[in-house]
Design a protein around this motif. Structure first.
Motif, short mmCIF file in Angstrom:
data_model
loop_
_atom_site.label_atom_id
_atom_site.label_comp_id
_atom_site.label_asym_id
_atom_site.label_seq_id
_atom_site.Cartn_x
_atom_site.Cartn_y
_atom_site.Cartn_z
N GLN A 1 0.83 -1.21 0.00
CA GLN A 1 0.00 0.00 0.00
C GLN A 1 0.87 1.26 0.00
N ARG A 2 1.94 1.24 0.78
CA ARG A 2 2.82 2.41 0.83
C ARG A 2 3.55 2.61 -0.50
N LEU A 3 4.03 1.53 -1.08
CA LEU A 3 4.69 1.62 -2.39
C LEU A 3 3.73 2.19 -3.44
N THR A 4 2.50 1.73 -3.41
CA THR A 4 1.49 2.21 -4.36
C THR A 4 1.21 3.69 -4.14
N ARG A 5 1.10 4.08 -2.88
CA ARG A 5 0.81 5.47 -2.55
C ARG A 5 1.90 6.41 -3.05
N VAL A 6 3.14 5.97 -2.98
CA VAL A 6 4.26 6.80 -3.42
C VAL A 6 4.39 6.80 -4.94
N GLY A 7 3.89 5.78 -5.59
CA GLY A 7 3.98 5.73 -7.05
C GLY A 7 5.10 4.84 -7.53
N VAL A 8 5.13 3.60 -7.05
CA VAL A 8 6.22 2.69 -7.40
C VAL A 8 6.24 2.39 -8.90
N GLY A 9 5.15 2.71 -9.59
CA GLY A 9 5.15 2.53 -11.04
C GLY A 9 6.21 3.36 -11.73
N ASN A 10 6.64 4.47 -11.10
CA ASN A 10 7.71 5.30 -11.66
C ASN A 10 9.10 4.80 -11.29
N ALA A 11 9.17 3.75 -10.47
CA ALA A 11 10.46 3.14 -10.11
C ALA A 11 10.68 1.91 -10.96
N HIS A 12 11.94 1.54 -11.11
CA HIS A 12 12.23 0.27 -11.78
C HIS A 12 11.77 -0.90 -10.92
N GLY A 13 11.92 -0.75 -9.59
CA GLY A 13 11.53 -1.82 -8.70
C GLY A 13 11.64 -1.37 -7.26
N PHE A 14 11.78 -2.32 -6.34
CA PHE A 14 11.92 -1.98 -4.93
C PHE A 14 13.07 -2.78 -4.32
N SER A 15 13.58 -2.28 -3.20
CA SER A 15 14.70 -2.92 -2.52
C SER A 15 14.25 -3.43 -1.16
N LEU A 16 14.90 -4.51 -0.69
CA LEU A 16 14.57 -5.12 0.58
C LEU A 16 15.83 -5.45 1.36
N ASN A 17 15.67 -5.48 2.68
CA ASN A 17 16.72 -5.95 3.60
C ASN A 17 17.91 -5.01 3.68
N VAL A 18 17.76 -3.75 3.27
CA VAL A 18 18.89 -2.82 3.32
C VAL A 18 19.32 -2.64 4.77
N SER A 19 20.59 -2.86 5.01
CA SER A 19 21.21 -2.75 6.34
C SER A 19 20.65 -3.76 7.33
N ASN A 20 19.98 -4.80 6.84
CA ASN A 20 19.47 -5.81 7.75
C ASN A 20 20.09 -7.16 7.44
N TYR A 21 19.55 -8.23 8.03
CA TYR A 21 20.27 -9.50 8.10
C TYR A 21 19.46 -10.70 7.64
N TYR A 22 18.22 -10.51 7.26
CA TYR A 22 17.40 -11.65 6.86
C TYR A 22 17.99 -12.33 5.63
N THR A 23 17.92 -13.65 5.61
CA THR A 23 18.49 -14.39 4.49
C THR A 23 17.72 -14.11 3.21
N THR A 24 18.38 -14.41 2.10
CA THR A 24 17.73 -14.26 0.81
C THR A 24 16.51 -15.18 0.72
N ALA A 25 16.65 -16.41 1.21
CA ALA A 25 15.54 -17.36 1.15
C ALA A 25 14.35 -16.88 1.95
N GLU A 26 14.59 -16.18 3.07
CA GLU A 26 13.50 -15.62 3.87
C GLU A 26 12.85 -14.41 3.20
N THR A 27 13.66 -13.64 2.47
CA THR A 27 13.22 -12.37 1.93
C THR A 27 12.39 -12.53 0.66
N ILE A 28 12.70 -13.52 -0.14
CA ILE A 28 12.01 -13.67 -1.42
C ILE A 28 10.50 -13.87 -1.25
N PRO A 29 10.03 -14.73 -0.34
CA PRO A 29 8.57 -14.83 -0.16
C PRO A 29 7.92 -13.51 0.27
#
Length: 455
Positions: A343-371
């Protein structure tokens, strides 16, 4: 996703064919041998000095245009609605506020760009983005140097005026030659200044790997700072990763990295300059880590302000850095629900972005983050590609986010497992703040913390 294995272990989509070109309007902007195509008033003589244009400016003039140089031979077109980036290097014998215009070259000289800028005694890069408000085939570029009580000299170099029309925002980026390795990253600077066994280990495991460079209010001239990173990357034919981290009230929840631009207006000026400084060169940008995750720590009024700033930022990269892939940060799987983040991404207009980023400066594994990323995409109008910060996720998340013990480096610079890119966004070894495994402030490099990250 069809992919091809490339150098440095990088994997990219086979359809990534390279960035679209823009149209350069300035002739002889590098002054290698002459000032051909450039004119000046009689009281402002110009010459070539060590591959730069030098102008000797008289004192005591009444108006800025009483001492001036520019280019209008040949004249160039400006079109209404087109996006342009004017960029140049400048320095002077004394600090001076100057003026630049792009205008129709006959009276009454209506302008589509009219901007003041301040030069100092050290060469700096300037980048100005603007939208054409004129339709003319007879445009000119001017640098107006007068209205100062005493005389001085000023030097210009690498002057460029680019019409970005014809480039398509989000154009494919070729990663055939891999990602840029930052020769001035915090780990590399520490290694170079502290030779020894510890430095050797940090150099091999961290300092020689591709990672992002972060930009914020610590950069006194954002155009110059971006140029110092993107310019060498472009010359090396590598793709750089940049982090824009200057939104007012940043890190509202964590508090260790608070700050940012002082006002909404200041941020908008900053981020437009950031985008213009990249220009048509290919780059990856992670836009404002924590900015959407912080919503639960902000008032509704502050949320609205942040939405406006992020909407503006996305538009600036689309308009003035069309060959940049921008990933709007979407927090991490431990920070709110996927539905809320969608909802927040939509509100900001993520359509104007290429994509989104996750886990910046955090520690969750890739396998945990993909779902979690897939669940966010389920809540968007259309799926968006995403990147995962793997800089410290090699051992998964601990019980705290702030310099937790037992964390390890993750994989570098790859695509796979459903993510578009796996990147080191957080600089490994940079402290999260004075907490747990580090006694250094946020953003400072801690060699002991870096050593503990090495498997």
């Amino acid at each position: 996703m069809p992919a091809a294995a490339l150098a440095l272990g990088v994997v990219v989509p086979a359809s990534a064919l390279g960035a679209a070109a823009a149209t350069e309007l300035v002739k002889n902007g590098t002054f290698d041998t002459s000032t051909t195509n450039w004119w000046s008033l009689a009281n402002t003589p110009i010459s070539v000095d060590a591959g730069q244009l030098k102008a000797v400016v008289p004192g005591g003039t009444a108006e800025r245009w009483d001492a001036m140089l520019g280019q209008n031979v040949p004249a160039f077109p400006i079109h209404q609605g087109h996006r342009y980036v004017l960029s140049f290097d400048a320095r002077a014998t004394a600090t001076r506020q100057l003026r630049t215009t792009v205008q129709h070259n006959t009276a009454p000289y209506p302008s589509t760009l009219d901007r003041l800028f301040t030069v100092g005694t050290t060469k700096q890069r300037f980048a100005l983005g603007f939208t054409g408000s004129l339709e003319t085939a007879q445009a000119e570029l001017t640098f107006q140097l007068g209205d100062h009580p005493t005389g001085y000299s000023v030097w210009f170099d690498n002057v460029s005026l680019v019409d970005t029309y014809g480039t398509v925002a989000g154009s494919p980026i070729s990663l055939t030659n891999g990602f840029y390795v930052d020769p001035k990253s915090n780990p590399k600077i520490w290694v170079d200044n502290n030779p020894g066994t510890k430095a050797t280990a940090i150099n091999a495991a961290i300092a020689t790997k591709p990672m992002a460079r972060w930009f914020g209010n610590w950069n006194t001239n954002i155009a110059d700072a971006v140029q110092q990173f993107v310019g060498p990357a472009d010359a090396a034919d590598k793709v750089p990763t940049l982090v824009a981290y200057n939104i007012p009230g940043r890190d509202a929840c964590g508090g260790h990295s608070g700050g940012g631009a002082g006002t909404e207006a200041a941020y908008k000026d900053w981020v437009q300059t950031f985008a213009a400084a990249i220009g048509s060169r290919p780059a990856l940008v992670i836009l404002e880590p924590d900015s959407l995750g912080d919503f639960q720590c902000m008032t509704p009024e502050k949320q609205d302000e942040r939405v406006r700033m992020l909407q503006f930022a996305l538009q600036q990269f689309k308009d003035f850095a069309p060959n940049t892939w921008v990933y709007l940060d979407a927090g991490n799987k431990g920070w709110g629900t996927a539905s809320d983040m969608a909802q927040r991404l939509t509100r900001v207009g993520v359509g104007n972005a290429h994509g989104f980023s996750l886990n910046v400066s955090n520690y969750y594994t890739t396998a945990e983050t993909i779902p979690f990323a897939d669940a966010i995409n389920d809540g968007l109008a259309a799926d968006k590609p995403f990147v995962i910060d793997t800089s410290r996720n090699g051992a998964g998340a601990g019980t705290t986010w702030c310099n937790p013990p037992g964390r390890k480096l993750g994989v570098t610079a790859r695509v796979g497992g459903g993510a578009e890119l796996l990147l080191w966004v957080k600089v490994p070894g940079n402290s999260d703040g004075v907490c747990n495994e580090s006694s250094l402030p946020a953003g400072q490099f801690d060699p002991d913390l870096a050593i503990k990250l090495i498997p």
